[in-house]
Design an enzyme around this catalytic site. Sequence first.
Site, mmCIF file in Angstrom:
data_model
loop_
_atom_site.group_PDB
_atom_site.id
_atom_site.type_symbol
_atom_site.label_atom_id
_atom_site.label_comp_id
_atom_site.label_asym_id
_atom_site.label_seq_id
_atom_site.Cartn_x
_atom_site.Cartn_y
_atom_site.Cartn_z
ATOM 1 N N TRP A 62 1.864 3.418 -3.721
ATOM 2 C CA TRP A 62 2.280 2.217 -4.261
ATOM 3 C C TRP A 62 1.165 1.258 -4.541
ATOM 4 C CZ3 TRP A 62 6.792 0.803 -5.825
ATOM 5 C CH2 TRP A 62 7.162 -0.472 -6.068
ATOM 6 N N ARG A 109 -11.509 2.670 0.133
ATOM 7 C CA ARG A 109 -12.612 2.891 1.116
ATOM 8 C C ARG A 109 -13.285 4.089 0.448
ATOM 9 N NH1 ARG A 109 -8.183 1.846 4.445
ATOM 10 N NH2 ARG A 109 -8.533 -0.158 5.799
ATOM 11 N N TYR A 129 1.940 10.773 -9.644
ATOM 12 C CA TYR A 129 2.965 9.905 -10.029
ATOM 13 C C TYR A 129 2.685 9.421 -11.730
ATOM 14 C CZ TYR A 129 4.478 10.281 -5.363
ATOM 15 O OH TYR A 129 4.530 11.150 -4.094
ATOM 16 N N LYS A 188 5.941 -3.382 3.875
ATOM 17 C CA LYS A 188 7.330 -3.379 4.374
ATOM 18 C C LYS A 188 7.214 -2.999 5.805
ATOM 19 C CE LYS A 188 9.615 -2.951 -0.212
ATOM 20 N NZ LYS A 188 10.460 -1.961 -0.794
ATOM 21 N N GLY A 242 11.260 -5.582 -2.322
ATOM 22 C CA GLY A 242 12.512 -5.256 -2.971
ATOM 23 C C GLY A 242 12.537 -3.808 -3.322
ATOM 24 N N LYS A 244 14.626 -2.427 6.635
ATOM 25 C CA LYS A 244 15.588 -1.476 5.722
ATOM 26 C C LYS A 244 14.823 -0.064 5.887
ATOM 27 C CE LYS A 244 12.423 -0.503 2.466
ATOM 28 N NZ LYS A 244 12.179 0.548 1.657
ATOM 29 N N SER A 270 12.681 8.675 -0.794
ATOM 30 C CA SER A 270 12.379 7.580 0.270
ATOM 31 C C SER A 270 11.717 8.456 1.471
ATOM 32 C CB SER A 270 13.552 6.910 0.922
ATOM 33 O OG SER A 270 13.447 6.407 2.048
ATOM 34 N N GLU A 289 6.906 3.971 7.290
ATOM 35 C CA GLU A 289 6.520 2.624 8.179
ATOM 36 C C GLU A 289 7.641 2.207 9.226
ATOM 37 O OE1 GLU A 289 3.637 0.545 9.112
ATOM 38 O OE2 GLU A 289 3.336 0.771 6.975
#
EC number: 1.1.1.94
Length: 320
Positions: free
Chosen positions: A11, A31, A48, A103, A132, A187, A249, A269
């Site tokens: 991300w 790092r 990606y 999140k 989101g 979520k 996901s 997470e």
Amino acid sequence: MNISVLGCGRWGTFLAWYVNKVGHNVMIWGRENSKNYHTLKDTRKNDYLTVPDSIEFTSSLETAVSQAEVIIISISAQELRSFAKQLTTIDGIENKTFILCMKGLEATTGKRLTQVFSEEVGKNINLAVWVGPGHVQDFVNDIPNCMVIGSEDVEVTKNIVEELNSDLIRFYYGQDLIGNEIGAATKNVMGIAAGMLDGLGYSSLKGSLMARGTREISRLVRAMGGNDLTIYGLSHLGDYEATLFSPHSNNRRFGEAYTKGESFGKLAEGVSTVKALKELSELYHVELPICDALYEILFNHKDAKEILEQLLMRPVKFEF
């Protein structure tokens, strides 16, 4: 504008790619001992995307922070407190804008990430969250989505949206920081539950999970002083498609692997968030049946099939 992204996972690397794409000067921090960082720096690509030549790399936290007006943080939520303490050793962080792009909730306290960050860094900063729906795999293929920028200062929110808005990501102004943070974190918990249903062959129950999950979390947000309607917005319900149904996901995939007895090596997470919700449930005296069920499965090692059947086939009662 000079923007630094702290964190070079899936991300974080995408966020650097995106803010560069919309016209900003970008530096990625990782790092020095991170294999992920060195691979990305040397090859300028991951699974990606390819990182443009215009994006700089550094392993110096001081360099990354001092040269930027806006600092985007994308690390594990459970590492945020210790990381924020590191940031306090750097001169000149006052009046900079920090955007948290994770999140989660602090597992040991149940605190929201803006609370954790503010406790360590202080109040002399501009602080926002970016939450989101959306997956890297879709964005890099020009599939657009809608996301939320939230802050306690609406001017900070507006400034960030003005700088980052595009046809690829259409931002909305978050009006309820409590609801946006709790919604975004929880979520992932619902994503784990959805994955468990997939693994058990009960995918058709995900509609019931969605209906009951939003009600459950909205009660918590209201008890915490937020707006319960926020849960029906982009930060929570709006992210369900990307979390409860998407093959991308991590949280859904973790839940599915768990019920199948398979190992899953990536960060989910939502597991730590389940712990945090146990704290919040007791603190605010709010029943969270779905979250409690996941806690029993993940931490007390109860049988997932038995617990989820009991949860979703409870005795007859009025719906509302």
